[in-house]
Design a protein around this motif. Sequence first.
Motif, PDB file in Angstrom:
ATOM      1  N   UNK A   1     102.368  61.783   5.681  1.00 35.38           N
ATOM      2  CA  UNK A   1     102.166  62.991   4.978  1.00 35.38           C
ATOM      3  C   UNK A   1     103.054  64.151   5.477  1.00 35.38           C
ATOM      4  N   UNK A   2     103.125  63.979   6.903  1.00 36.45           N
ATOM      5  CA  UNK A   2     104.119  64.994   7.529  1.00 36.45           C
ATOM      6  C   UNK A   2     105.521  64.782   7.185  1.00 36.45           C
ATOM      7  N   UNK A   3     106.088  63.517   7.109  1.00 32.22           N
ATOM      8  CA  UNK A   3     107.273  63.120   6.996  1.00 32.22           C
ATOM      9  C   UNK A   3     107.708  63.746   5.326  1.00 32.22           C
ATOM     10  N   UNK A   4     106.752  63.569   4.649  1.00 32.94           N
ATOM     11  CA  UNK A   4     107.141  64.049   3.214  1.00 32.94           C
ATOM     12  C   UNK A   4     107.011  65.456   3.273  1.00 32.94           C
TER      13      UNK A   4
ATOM     14  N   UNK B   1     116.597  69.533   5.780  1.00 31.34           N
ATOM     15  CA  UNK B   1     117.445  68.773   5.215  1.00 31.34           C
ATOM     16  C   UNK B   1     117.239  67.303   5.724  1.00 31.34           C
ATOM     17  N   UNK B   2     117.701  66.288   4.657  1.00 28.95           N
ATOM     18  CA  UNK B   2     117.063  64.786   4.981  1.00 28.95           C
ATOM     19  C   UNK B   2     117.709  64.279   6.013  1.00 28.95           C
ATOM     20  N   UNK B   3     118.810  64.743   6.426  1.00 30.10           N
ATOM     21  CA  UNK B   3     119.458  63.810   7.511  1.00 30.10           C
ATOM     22  C   UNK B   3     118.738  64.370   8.786  1.00 30.10           C
TER      23      UNK B   3
ATOM     24  N   UNK C   1     105.930  61.309  16.307  1.00 30.86           N
ATOM     25  CA  UNK C   1     104.656  61.528  17.356  1.00 30.86           C
ATOM     26  C   UNK C   1     103.528  60.428  16.678  1.00 30.86           C
ATOM     27  N   UNK C   2     103.349  60.754  15.305  1.00 33.29           N
ATOM     28  CA  UNK C   2     102.197  59.838  14.806  1.00 33.29           C
ATOM     29  C   UNK C   2     102.502  58.315  14.870  1.00 33.29           C
ATOM     30  N   UNK C   3     103.932  58.014  14.392  1.00 34.21           N
ATOM     31  CA  UNK C   3     104.364  56.745  14.932  1.00 34.21           C
ATOM     32  C   UNK C   3     104.110  56.056  16.121  1.00 34.21           C
ATOM     33  N   UNK C   4     104.358  56.942  17.090  1.00 35.73           N
ATOM     34  CA  UNK C   4     104.092  56.449  18.568  1.00 35.73           C
ATOM     35  C   UNK C   4     102.865  56.175  18.823  1.00 35.73           C
TER      36      UNK C   4
ATOM     37  N   UNK D   1     115.346  63.248  13.263  1.00 32.65           N
ATOM     38  CA  UNK D   1     114.051  63.669  14.279  1.00 32.65           C
ATOM     39  C   UNK D   1     112.804  62.699  14.224  1.00 32.65           C
ATOM     40  N   UNK D   2     112.584  62.394  12.978  1.00 37.50           N
ATOM     41  CA  UNK D   2     111.563  61.354  12.746  1.00 37.50           C
ATOM     42  C   UNK D   2     111.676  60.275  13.422  1.00 37.50           C
TER      43      UNK D   2
END
Length: 313
Positions: A256-259, A266-268, A12-15, A273-274
């Motif tokens: 920050x949210x992604x980290x 789980x990374x996958x 959402x932040x990227x959008x 979702x990101x």
Amino acid sequence: MISEILAVAAALCAALSSMFISELKGRVPLLQLARWQMTAAFVMTGLISLSIGGWRSVGLWQFGFLAASSFFGIAIASTTYFAAIYSVGPRITALLFSLTSPFALTMGYIALGETITFQQALGVAFVLCGIVLAIGTPRRFITRGSSAPAMPVITPSSIPVTVAPKPPLKGPLFPGVVLGVVTAFGQALGTLFARPAMASGVEPFTAMAVRSGLAALFFLAILALPIGRAGRAAFQPGALGLAIGSAFFGMVLGMSLLMAALHEGEAGIVATLSSITPVLILPMVWIRSREPPSRRAWFGAGLAVLGTALISI
């Protein structure tokens, strides 16, 4: 579900960042926007890195890989990313950005000897089909006025009528699509160079500070050239605020949210979702333009996300 919520929030932040950039079209030239955003990103991520002591995690060889990642993934890819948003808008740009996963997968296979499974190959096909389906061949992709000779057509009344031939598929959309593809390729190349440094334990905000700081120096150095000084717009506090906002949502809060999501889940699943930005950006464009996206746009965006899921999981 905390990690899943954090990953969706990162998308959402990227959008939001893309929508902020689209508002600057016609107000701030590309290179000026790049200087503002990279400088803001460096200041914010640099302060975070200093507060947590992340600078101690970067050695000389890691700095070299991050410098190469900065050149391809930020200096080049960010410029073409901004240009693509200016050219074809945030929706198509976000969709084309989905090509980053197929490009990264291919580069990992070529450069690092990584294997590609059937599921991942199927994911690449889904991403490509989703992009083609969502973009299609809208009218503004077609340029009228072909130089080919007109063809005579006989009407029922036997009166010859001159009809222009079907025009070629080129026009305003094509440069934006090329810019979007270059952005995805540059981002994938930047990720490839950053991977060894990140695997060695470099703190993520510090890595982002190094990459954005070097990119800011690159864009500031361009000011010494005529192309860097050409087309500079008068200072507008509102435009600067949008540029800083796009840097905050895209490079600071989103990261920050992604980290945090990667730390919890789980990374996958987090990577999948990101990457739903192409879907999340559709209602934003709908609200901003007051025109609902077509069903093909929704289906194509969903297909691209599904392809990314097959690649990541």
